[in-house]
Design a protein around this motif. Structure first.
Motif, mmCIF file in Angstrom:
data_model
loop_
_atom_site.group_PDB
_atom_site.id
_atom_site.type_symbol
_atom_site.label_atom_id
_atom_site.label_comp_id
_atom_site.label_asym_id
_atom_site.label_seq_id
_atom_site.Cartn_x
_atom_site.Cartn_y
_atom_site.Cartn_z
ATOM 1 N N GLY A 86 0.814 -1.213 0.000
ATOM 2 C CA GLY A 86 0.000 0.000 0.000
ATOM 3 C C GLY A 86 0.844 1.257 0.000
ATOM 4 O O GLY A 86 2.039 1.243 0.326
ATOM 5 N N HIS A 87 0.171 2.376 -0.371
ATOM 6 C CA HIS A 87 0.845 3.681 -0.409
ATOM 7 C C HIS A 87 -0.043 4.732 0.226
ATOM 8 O O HIS A 87 -0.272 5.792 -0.340
ATOM 9 N N ASP A 88 -0.581 4.431 1.380
ATOM 10 C CA ASP A 88 -1.487 5.372 2.025
ATOM 11 C C ASP A 88 -1.154 5.448 3.504
ATOM 12 O O ASP A 88 -0.196 4.839 3.993
ATOM 13 N N ILE A 89 -1.980 6.207 4.208
ATOM 14 C CA ILE A 89 -1.717 6.425 5.623
ATOM 15 C C ILE A 89 -1.864 5.138 6.434
ATOM 16 O O ILE A 89 -1.210 4.933 7.447
ATOM 17 N N TYR A 90 -2.720 4.235 5.948
ATOM 18 C CA TYR A 90 -2.880 2.961 6.651
ATOM 19 C C TYR A 90 -1.633 2.108 6.503
ATOM 20 O O TYR A 90 -1.231 1.405 7.428
ATOM 21 N N ALA A 91 -1.031 2.164 5.313
ATOM 22 C CA ALA A 91 0.222 1.443 5.128
ATOM 23 C C ALA A 91 1.305 2.009 6.036
ATOM 24 O O ALA A 91 2.107 1.262 6.615
ATOM 25 N N ALA A 92 1.335 3.348 6.164
ATOM 26 C CA ALA A 92 2.319 3.964 7.055
ATOM 27 C C ALA A 92 2.081 3.557 8.504
ATOM 28 O O ALA A 92 3.031 3.292 9.262
ATOM 29 N N ALA A 93 0.802 3.498 8.905
ATOM 30 C CA ALA A 93 0.502 3.089 10.281
ATOM 31 C C ALA A 93 0.902 1.636 10.516
ATOM 32 O O ALA A 93 1.495 1.289 11.559
ATOM 33 N N ALA A 94 0.600 0.757 9.549
ATOM 34 C CA ALA A 94 0.988 -0.644 9.682
ATOM 35 C C ALA A 94 2.505 -0.782 9.705
ATOM 36 O O ALA A 94 3.074 -1.597 10.444
ATOM 37 N N MET A 95 3.174 0.024 8.900
ATOM 38 C CA MET A 95 4.629 0.008 8.880
ATOM 39 C C MET A 95 5.205 0.411 10.231
ATOM 40 O O MET A 95 6.143 -0.204 10.751
ATOM 41 N N GLY A 96 4.628 1.474 10.818
ATOM 42 C CA GLY A 96 5.108 1.900 12.131
ATOM 43 C C GLY A 96 4.941 0.824 13.186
ATOM 44 O O GLY A 96 5.822 0.613 14.032
ATOM 45 N N GLN A 97 3.820 0.127 13.141
ATOM 46 C CA GLN A 97 3.592 -0.946 14.108
ATOM 47 C C GLN A 97 4.579 -2.102 13.892
ATOM 48 O O GLN A 97 5.140 -2.648 14.843
#
Length: 817
Positions: A538-549
Motif C-alpha cells: 500500500g501507499h497510504d496512511i494505513y500502510a504507514a501506520a501498519a509500517m510503524g507498528q
C-alpha cells in the motif's frame, strides 16, 4: 391565367395585393380641368412621367407624352382611353396601364395603377378631376390589376374600394390648409361625411395615441412644400382607432406656386398589427435565442471552471484558475478570500481584467484582512445567506449596508473610486459543513449589472468549487499528516564506530509521499548492529501506520530477545498475524464490526516483506555470534580465529559469481582477503524481500541471496520455520539494502532488474554518498517514467576495518535519511 380567374378570385387578389401598391413608392398626381380637357397641375413625379409636356397640356397629349398603354402593349384609343372616360365625367375607379420610362440604360415600361375621380362639390375645383397614378411594385399586384380590368365595372369598383384608398385635397393657400374635397372612400374609412370634413384641417382624425413626433414631421414637410409619406394612428368618427398611411403630394400651378396638397390614404391597420405580431414573435424568438445562448455560455463557464479547478492538486493553483475563468467572462474584477474557522481572512487572491489595475486590485483585497469586523468577514458579507447581489453599489441604501462590511468606511470610497464598481456579487463557497472561502465579483458601469441569472450561476459555481477546494484542503491536511507520520517513523540513525551509513527514503511517483516502505538501524549493547529494510503493501496512511507498528515490533523483539534474525522474524510474524484490533479480543471483532459504521471497522492486516540482518564488526579474539534460539533450530553459531579466519574450511566462491548461494554450507567467506584482513560477520534472514547487494573492496558485486534464508511474507500466518545465512565480508565492503521500488520496472524480464542494479553498483564511484547518489541517478532519476509507482528505500553501509575515532572525518556524504 386571366380567363381562369372568376370574380371572387379577382376581388381576393385585389384585397390581398393592391395594398402593396401605395407603400413608400412615389405617386404621380394630376389635376385636370374637365371643361378645357387640360392638365393644369402636376406634381414632380407626374412631370417625370411626361417631361416634354408643358402645362397646361391637353389630357390626351399628356398621356401620349407619358407613353401610356394598356397592359397588353396596345396604344390607348380615344374611345377607351381612361383619361377620355374621365373627361366624360365617368370616373376611373381603377385601371392598369404602363408608362414609358427612359434612362441612360434605355427604355422600359413601368406598370401603373390609374385612378381618376371627378371632384364634384370642391370649392373652386368643382369642374376639375383628380388623376392618381400609383406604382405597381409587385408582380402579384400587376396580375391582380390585369385580372380586374377584364371584369365588370361593378367588380372593378368593389376592388378599388377594397384597397381602402381614400383621397383628400387641401388648400395650400389657406393658413391652416383646410380640406376642400374628400372622396367617398374617405367617408367610408373615417365615418366623416363630405360636409363634416371639408373646411377643416385633417387633424380632427388625430387622438391621444397619435405620435406627435410623426405629426411634427408631416407639418415640417407641408411648411417646406415637400412630399411626405407617413403612417399615423388616426381615429374614426365613432372613436375606433386605425393606422392610416398617408402620402401627401404638393400640386403647383403654372408659376410653380403650390396651390393644393393631395392626400392619398389607406387603412394599414392589418399590416401594422401583422408587423407588430411579427416583431413580437421575432423579438420573442431573439429573446429566446439570446437566453439560450446566455444559458449555454453560463453552462460552458460552469463546466470549464469546474473542470479547471478539479484538475488542480493544489489549492493555490485551483484558485488561480478559478479567477482566470471568472475574469473577464463573468466580472471585471474579483477577489477570493480564504477564511479560518472564525471567519477571519487568512489569505487572498485578486484579479482584474486590466493588467495595469492588477496591483491596485490586489492591494485593496489585501487591506480586508485588517478591516474585518467582529464576527468575521463571512458574517459581515453574507450573514446567513450564501450569496448577496448588490446591483447599485453607489446608492445610499447600498452604502448603508456596506458600512457593516469593513471597520473603516473610507475603504469603501477608495474601493469604488479605484475599481469604478457599479454592481457587486458576494458568493460563499460552501464545503460540507462550513464556508471557508468567499468570492467577491465586481462589474463596472461599462457592462450590465449582475442579474438573478448571474446569481444563479455564481451560486452553483460556488457550490461546486467550494467542495473541490475543501477536498484539496483535506488532501493537503491528510498529506501533511501522512508525511509527518512517515518522517516520524523513519529512525534517527545512530553514530556508529565501525561503519558509515547512508539511508534514503523517496516517496512514490504518484505524490502520495507516504507508504509502507521503511528501514531501521540500531546497535545492540554488545556492539552488534541490527539492520532492517521492509515494505508493507500500500501507499497510504494505513500502510504507514501498519509500517510503524511492524517496525516497533521488530525493534522491540530484536532488542529484548537477542535471538538470531530468523527467530526474530518468526516471532514478529506471529505478533503481526494474530494481533487484535484496538485491544479488542479477536473473537469479538466480527461481532462489533457488524454494529459499527464502515469507517470504524478495523483496517485489515497487510502483508509485508522484510530483510533483517545482524552485523558483527571485526574482533581480535574469538567471539560467539549468537546463541541458538529455541524458536529457530537453524540458527548457526561458529568461532572466528584471531586473524579473522574461520575454524572450519568454508566454501570458496569464484570471483565471476554475482549471486552467493550457500548450498549445504553454513558460512560463506567473500573476497580474496578472507583469511588475511579484518572480516565482518553478517547473518541474514528474509521474509520475501529482495536480497541485499555487496560491492567488495576489489570491485566485485554480488547478491547475498541464499535460497534457504528466504521465507514467506509476514502476515500470512504461516508456521513454516525460517532460516539464517551467515556471510564473512572483508572490511571496505559496501552492503546495500533496498526495497523493490528501486529496481522494478514495467515489462521487465525476470533477471533484468537485478542486472541493472549490478551494473549501477559496479560503475558507482568511491565514497558512500557518491555510491548511493549514483545508484539512485541510474535507477530512479534517469528513467522516471518507467519506474514502478512505489516508494524507494535505500540503506547503504560501508564496513570499516577498525573503529572510527570521534571527530575524525571518514568520507563525505555518508550520513543521510
Amino acid at each position: 391565367m386571366t380567363e381562369m380567374l372568376d370574380s371572387g378570385t379577382a376581388a381576393g387578389l385585389a384585397r390581398a395585393e393592391l395594398r402593396t401598391v401605395l407603400g413608400d413608392a412615389p405617386v404621380a398626381v394630376l389635376v385636370v380641368d374637365l371643361a378645357t380637357s387640360e392638365v393644369v397641375h402636376a406634381n414632380d413625379v407626374a412631370v417625370q412621367l411626361a417631361p416634354d409636356a408643358e402645362l397646361p397640356a391637353r389630357l390626351d397629349a399628356w398621356g401620349r407624352s407619358a407613353g401610356l398603354q394598356d397592359p397588353s402593349g396596345v396604344e390607348l384609343e380615344d374611345t377607351h382611353h381612361p383619361l377620355s372616360r374621365l373627361l366624360r365625367a365617368e370616373g376611373v375607379p381603377g385601371q392598369p396601364v404602363t408608362a414609358l420610362r427612359r434612362s441612360e440604360m434605355g427604355e422600359s415600361r413601368e406598370p401603373l395603377w390609374m385612378i381618376g375621380i371627378p371632384m364634384a362639390g370642391a370649392p373652386m375645383l368643382d369642374s376639375h378631376a383628380l388623376v392618381v397614378l400609383l406604382s405597381v411594385v409587385e408582380e402579384e399586384a400587376a396580375a391582380a390589376a390585369e385580372a380586374i380590368v377584364h371584369q365588370e365595372a361593378q367588380l372593378r369598383q368593389r376592388a378599388v374600394l377594397a384597397t381602402g384608398l381614400s383621397f383628400t385635397v387641401a388648400d395650400a393657400r389657406e393658413p391652416d390648409c383646410p380640406l376642400v374635397w374628400v372622396n367617398p372612400a374617405f367617408t367610408a374609412s373615417t365615418g366623416y361625411a363630405f360636409d363634416e370634413a371639408v373646411g377643416r384641417n385633417c387633424r380632427f382624425l388625430q387622438g391621444e395615441g397619435t405620435d406627435r413626433a410623426e405629426i411634427a414631421r408631416i407639418r415640417a414637410a407641408i411648411d417646406a412644400r415637400e412630399a411626405v409619406v407617413a403612417t399615423v394612428l388616426n381615429y374614426r368618427k365613432d372613436g375606433l382607432a386605425f393606422w392610416n398611411q398617408v402620402t401627401i403630394t404638393p400640386i403647383a400651378d403654372a408659376d410653380g406656386v403650390v396651390t393644393h396638397f393631395v392626400g392619398v390614404q389607406t387603412d394599414v391597420s392589418g399590416r401594422i398589427f401583422a408587423d407588430r405580431e411579427r416583431d413580437r414573435a421575432l423579438h420573442a424568438e431573439q429573446a429566446a435565442r439570446a437566453e439560450a445562448e446566455s444559458a449555454q455560455a453560463r453552462l460552458t463557464l460552469l463546466a470549464e471552471a469546474t473542470e479547471a479547478v478539479a484538475d488542480e492538486l493544489e489549492e493555490a493553483g485551483a484558485r488561480e484558475r478559478l479567477l482566470a475563468l471568472i475574469v473577464p467572462d463573468l466580472a471585471d474584477s474579483a477577489a477570493l478570500f480564504q477564511l479560518d474557522s472564525q471567519g477571519n481572512v487568512t489569505d487572498h487572491l485578486a484579479r482584474h481584467r486590466d493588467s495595469a489595475m492588477a496591483e491596485e486590485t490586489d492591494r485593496l483585497a489585501g487591506e480586508i484582512r485588517d478591516l474585518t469586523p467582529p464576527g468575521g468577514l463571512l458574517r459581515a458579507l453574507l450573514g446567513d445567506e450564501s450569496i448577496r447581489l448588490v446591483s447599485d453599489v453607489g446608492s445610499d441604501a447600498a452604502r448603508e449596508v456596506a458600512q457593516g462590511f469593513v471597520t473603516d468606511p473610507r475603504y469603501l470610497d477608495r474601493f469604488e473610486a479605484t475599481l469604478r464598481v457599479d454592481s457587486s456579487m458576494i458568493v460563499g463557497l460552501p464545503g460540507r459543513d462550513s464556508i471557508r472561502d468567499v468570492l467577491v465579483l465586481n462589474r463596472t458601469a461599462d457592462r450590465p449589472s449582475f442579474t438573478t441569472d448571474d446569481a444563479t450561476l455564481a451560486r452553483e459555481l460556488g457550490r461546486r468549487t467550494g467542495l473541490i477546494l475543501e477536498n484539496l484542503r483535506l488532501y493537503v491536511t491528510q498529506s501533511r499528516i501522512a508525511q509527518t507520520l512517515q518522517r516520524s517513523l523513519l529512525p534517527i540513525l545512530p553514530e556508529l564506530d565501525w561503519l558509515d551509513v547512508d539511508a534514503r527514503y523517496l516517496a512514490s511517483s504518484d505524490d502520495a509521499e507516504v507508504g509502507g516502505d521503511f528501514y531501521d538501524l540500531f546497535e545492540y549493547p554488545d556492539g552488534g548492529i541490527g539492520v532492517a529494510v521492509g515494505d508493507v503493501e500500500g501507499h497510504d496512511i494505513y500502510a504507514a501506520a501498519a509500517m510503524g507498528q511492524l517496525k516497533g515490533l521488530l525493534r522491540a523483539t530484536a532488542l529484548t530477545q537477542r535471538a538470531m534474525p530468523a527467530a526474530i522474524l518468526e516471532q514478529v510474524d506471529q505478533l503481526v498475524s494474530h494481533r487484535p484490533s484496538g485491544g479488542v479480543p479477536p473473537e469479538s471483532t466480527s461481532r462489533l464490526a457488524g454494529s459499527r459504521g464502515a469507517s470504524e471497522r478495523r483496517e485489515p492486516d497487510r502483508l509485508a516483506t522484510l530483510s533483517f540482518a545482524h552485523l558483527e564488526p571485526p574482533r581480535r579474539s574469538a567471539i560467539r555470534l549468537g546463541r541458538p534460539s529455541s524458536r529457530a533450530s537453524s540458527a548457526t553459531s561458529f568461532r572466528v580465529d584471531s586473524e579473522g579466519g574461520v575454524a572450519d574450511e568454508p566454501l570458496t566462491v569464484q570471483p565471476a559469481m554475482s549471486r552467493v548461494g550457500l548450498g549445504d554450507a553454513a558460512v560463506e567467506v567473500l573476497g580474496e582477503q578472507r583469511r588475511r584482513g579484518p572480516t565482518w560477520t553478517l547473518t541474514l534472514s528474509s521474509a520475501g524481500h529482495p536480497p541485499p547487494l555487496t560491492r567488495l573492496p576489489d570491485g566485485e558485486v554480488v547478491f547475498l541471496d541464499p535460497p534457504f534464508a528466504q521465507g514467506p511474507l509476514l502476515g500470512l500466518g504461516m508456521t513454516r520455520r525460517r532460516h539464517d545465512a551467515t556471510f564473512l565480508l572483508p572490511a571496505g565492503s559496501i552492503v546495500l539494502f533496498y526495497t523493490d521500488g528501486l529496481i522494478e520496472r514495467r515489462a521487465d524480464r525476470s533477471d533484468e532488474a537485478e542486472q541493472r542494479l549490478i551494473r549501477a553498483a559496479a560503475g558507482a564511484p568511491e565514497g558512500l554518498g557518491a555510491f548511493v547518489d549514483h545508484i539512485l541517478a541510474e535507477l530512479v532519476d534517469t528513467h522516471p517514467g518507467d519506474a514502478a509507482h512505489d516508494d524507494v528505500v535505500v540503506v547503504a553501509l560501508c564496513l570499516h576495518e577498525e573503529k572510527v575515532e570521534p571527530g575524525v572525518e571518514t568520507e563525505p556524504g555518508t550520513a543521510g535519511s
